[in-house]
Motif scaffolding. Structure first.
Motif, PDB file in Angstrom:
ATOM      1  N   ALA A 151       0.845  -1.192   0.000  1.00  0.00           N
ATOM      2  CA  ALA A 151       0.000   0.000   0.000  1.00  0.00           C
ATOM      3  C   ALA A 151       0.882   1.244   0.000  1.00  0.00           C
ATOM      4  O   ALA A 151       1.787   1.367   0.829  1.00  0.00           O
ATOM      5  N   ILE A 152       0.623   2.130  -0.946  1.00  0.00           N
ATOM      6  CA  ILE A 152       1.420   3.358  -1.102  1.00  0.00           C
ATOM      7  C   ILE A 152       0.528   4.560  -0.827  1.00  0.00           C
ATOM      8  O   ILE A 152      -0.575   4.666  -1.379  1.00  0.00           O
ATOM      9  N   ASN A 153       1.008   5.471   0.009  1.00  0.00           N
ATOM     10  CA  ASN A 153       0.256   6.686   0.323  1.00  0.00           C
ATOM     11  C   ASN A 153       0.344   7.674  -0.830  1.00  0.00           C
ATOM     12  O   ASN A 153       1.427   7.930  -1.368  1.00  0.00           O
ATOM     13  N   ILE A 154      -0.803   8.239  -1.198  1.00  0.00           N
ATOM     14  CA  ILE A 154      -0.895   9.182  -2.317  1.00  0.00           C
ATOM     15  C   ILE A 154      -1.248  10.562  -1.770  1.00  0.00           C
ATOM     16  O   ILE A 154      -2.148  10.707  -0.935  1.00  0.00           O
ATOM     17  N   SER A 155      -0.548  11.577  -2.268  1.00  0.00           N
ATOM     18  CA  SER A 155      -0.745  12.941  -1.776  1.00  0.00           C
ATOM     19  C   SER A 155      -2.007  13.562  -2.362  1.00  0.00           C
ATOM     20  O   SER A 155      -2.560  13.094  -3.366  1.00  0.00           O
ATOM     21  N   ALA A 156      -2.432  14.671  -1.739  1.00  0.00           N
ATOM     22  CA  ALA A 156      -3.605  15.399  -2.221  1.00  0.00           C
ATOM     23  C   ALA A 156      -3.399  15.910  -3.640  1.00  0.00           C
ATOM     24  O   ALA A 156      -4.310  15.868  -4.471  1.00  0.00           O
ATOM     25  N   ASP A 157      -2.186  16.387  -3.940  1.00  0.00           N
ATOM     26  CA  ASP A 157      -1.907  16.896  -5.288  1.00  0.00           C
ATOM     27  C   ASP A 157      -2.049  15.790  -6.324  1.00  0.00           C
ATOM     28  O   ASP A 157      -2.602  15.998  -7.416  1.00  0.00           O
ATOM     29  N   ASP A 158      -1.532  14.602  -6.003  1.00  0.00           N
ATOM     30  CA  ASP A 158      -1.621  13.492  -6.960  1.00  0.00           C
ATOM     31  C   ASP A 158      -3.062  13.042  -7.145  1.00  0.00           C
ATOM     32  O   ASP A 158      -3.474  12.667  -8.248  1.00  0.00           O
ATOM     33  N   ILE A 159      -3.826  13.044  -6.064  1.00  0.00           N
ATOM     34  CA  ILE A 159      -5.233  12.647  -6.183  1.00  0.00           C
ATOM     35  C   ILE A 159      -6.000  13.656  -7.031  1.00  0.00           C
ATOM     36  O   ILE A 159      -6.847  13.292  -7.858  1.00  0.00           O
TER      37      ILE A 159
END
Length: 530
Positions: free
Chosen positions: A355-363
């Protein structure tokens, strides 16, 4: 961090000092060289003037000799004597003219001679055939020593100072010689040995406390000398011209050092350098199936390791990275780390996921999807083995988030909402976004068994996830009591120090292998929604 900042400060001070000193030293050295070169050019010009004056004197005297040789008047006749007197008067360089017959002086511009006066010994012959005797005592007038020039049957006497009749300051000396170093004359008490030594070297420069210039032309040579200290006055003028430029360059360099040092010392600067040097690595928090104890995957946790070996806590740099937009570059390095660390393990065990955390900008932009897709194409890792976790901060733009997460799920990735319940409008997010899992924040897990006011919230979150068809992952499980409670309430997975602390890639591979040996593999990568 303090040690790293101290090194930067020390290095900055050193660079600023060196940056300030070097331009000043260069300009000082350049000023010195320019002053010397200009002074040498002055000496060189004085030498050329002396050569030109000497050549004129030789040419003037030779012309008188040629005219006398060409005269058809009977030698020592009144007409011959009159011509000698006329040429002596009209030739500035000549003091006296004489006539020789069979090596004996018969008459001069003063008249007929008495006694037996022989021709003087010749010291050297000029390139144009004039015999030169450097020092003779005039036999008729008994004046001061003269230079005698002889051509054919006639000679002329020239005052030696005529050859060096050029203007020189008192502290500048001149030695005039022929090409072999015979001294014709000097001015201001020259050091003849010094002049002869440098005449052989045919060079300009500094020797001890003196600077000198050497000029040679037409069989003549001049060595002009002055004390080195005379260049100091010229040096001051050069420094006045060049030092301001050196100060400007020094100030510019110091400014650049200060600018980059401040950037380097700023948290953002530190972060940018860390990204550029790829100082970010990945540790792995194992995720286990609570009902069986099987290791089904891991959460990728980014770590910042300085060259000194110091590890920077994520809570110190993740918020800054998100604020400055640098988080996307860190995410890229995390994906690269996962592929490099666990690529082979994921290919061998298709039930395993990361599981990789995704930033707000990437989302918001969906950039991460194309990036991950491109990187996975070069591997044997399946999309289903890479899960994405997003915190509620990533859902500020709900419409953009819905599009990105929908694309991710259609590509085969599972999506989980991380730290659920710690933000705002959590239920709204759950109802409006396409996702597969809900991660129960550690703050709620910690309340299990403590009978606090918030203890009941945990069970409500679990029930809400079930009603929405999401599987649950409990974070921060530290006690068996917590694990039992979660297991009894149907929570699917757990992660925390009860099972394992975050591990390096090598240690996680060992942990997974031990889990497989003890419990076997999970049946498949769980995917609730397609």
């Amino acid at each position: 961090m303090q040690a790293r900042r101290s090194r930067v400060i020390v290095l900055s001070v050193v660079l600023a000092t060196v940056g300030a000193l070097i331009p000043l030293a260069v300009m000082g050295y350049a000023s010195w060289k320019l002053a010397i070169n200009k002074e040498l050019r002055v000496l060189d010009e004085a030498g050329k003037d002396a050569i030109a004056r000497a050549r004129f004197t030789f040419a003037d005297a030779r012309k008188a000799l040629v005219d006398m040789e060409a005269s058809g008047a009977a030698r020592c006749s009144p007409a011959h004597l009159a011509l000698m007197r006329t040429l002596t008067i009209n030739t500035p360089s000549v003091e006296e003219i004489g006539y020789f017959d069979n090596g004996k002086l018969k008459c001069t511009s003063w008249g007929l001679t008495e006694g037996d006066i022989g021709k003087a010994r010749v010291d050297y012959v000029t390139p144009d055939g004039v015999e030169v005797t450097l020092r003779i005592q005039p036999a008729v007038t008994h004046a001061k020593p003269m230079v005698a020039l002889h051509l054919g049957s006639h000679n002329v006497l020239v005052t030696p100072s005529r050859f060096v009749d050029v203007g020189l300051p008192p502290d500048v000396s001149l030695a005039l010689t022929n090409s072999t170093g015979l001294l014709i004359d000097g001015k201001n008490s020259p050091d003849v040995a010094f002049a002869r030594r440098h005449l052989e070297q045919k060079a300009d420069g500094i020797d001890g406390s003196d600077m000198f210039a050497t000029v040679a032309d037409g069989g003549l040579a001049a060595v002009v000398t002055e004390p080195v200290t005379k260049v100091y006055s010229r040096l001051r003028g050069e420094l006045l011209l060049l030092l301001p430029a050196g100060l400007f360059i020094a100030a510019f360099i110091v400014g650049i050092v200060v600018y980059f040092s401040r950037r380097r010392l700023s948290p953002r600067g530190e972060l940018e350098i860390g990204i550029h040097k790829r100082e970010f690595l990945v540790h792995y928090q194992p995720i286990v199936e609570l009902s069986t104890g099987v290791c089904v995957g891991a959460e990728a946790l980014v770590r910042w390791k300085w060259p000194s070996g110091t590890m920077v806590r994520p809570d110190l740099f993740i918020p800054l990275a998100e604020e400055t937009g640098l988080i996307t570059a860190i995410t890229d390095q995390v994906v690269d780390g996962v592929i490099s660390d666990l690529g082979r393990t994921l290919e061998q065990d298709r039930s395993l996921h990361v599981a990789i955390n995704i930033s707000a900008d990437d989302i918001k932009t969906g950039r991460f999807l194309d990036m991950v897709s491109l990187k996975l194409k070069k591997t044997g890792i399946r999309n289903e083995q890479i899960w994405f976790e997003a915190t509620e901060r990533g859902f500020i733009d709900i419409d953009a988030a819905r599009i990105s997460l929908d694309r991710a799920r259609k590509a085969g990735h599972s999506v989980a909402i991380d730290d659920f319940g710690t933000g705002y409008s959590s239920l709204q997010y759950l109802q409006g976004l396409p996702m597969d899992a809900l991660k129960i924040d550690k703050s709620f897990v910690d309340t299990i068994g403590k009978g606090t006011a918030t203890s009941a919230v945990t069970s409500h979150i679990i029930e809400m996830a079930k009603e929405l068809g999401l599987f649950t992952v409990a974070e921060g499980v530290e006690t068996e009591e917590q694990a039992s409670y979660l297991r009894e309430h149907g929570v699917t997975f757990g992660q925390g120090w009860l099972f394992s602390k975050p591990l390096t890639a090598a240690d996680f591979i060992k942990f997974h292998a031990a889990s497989v040996a003890r419990y076997g593999r999970a049946a498949e990568v769980i995917r609730v929604a397609a």
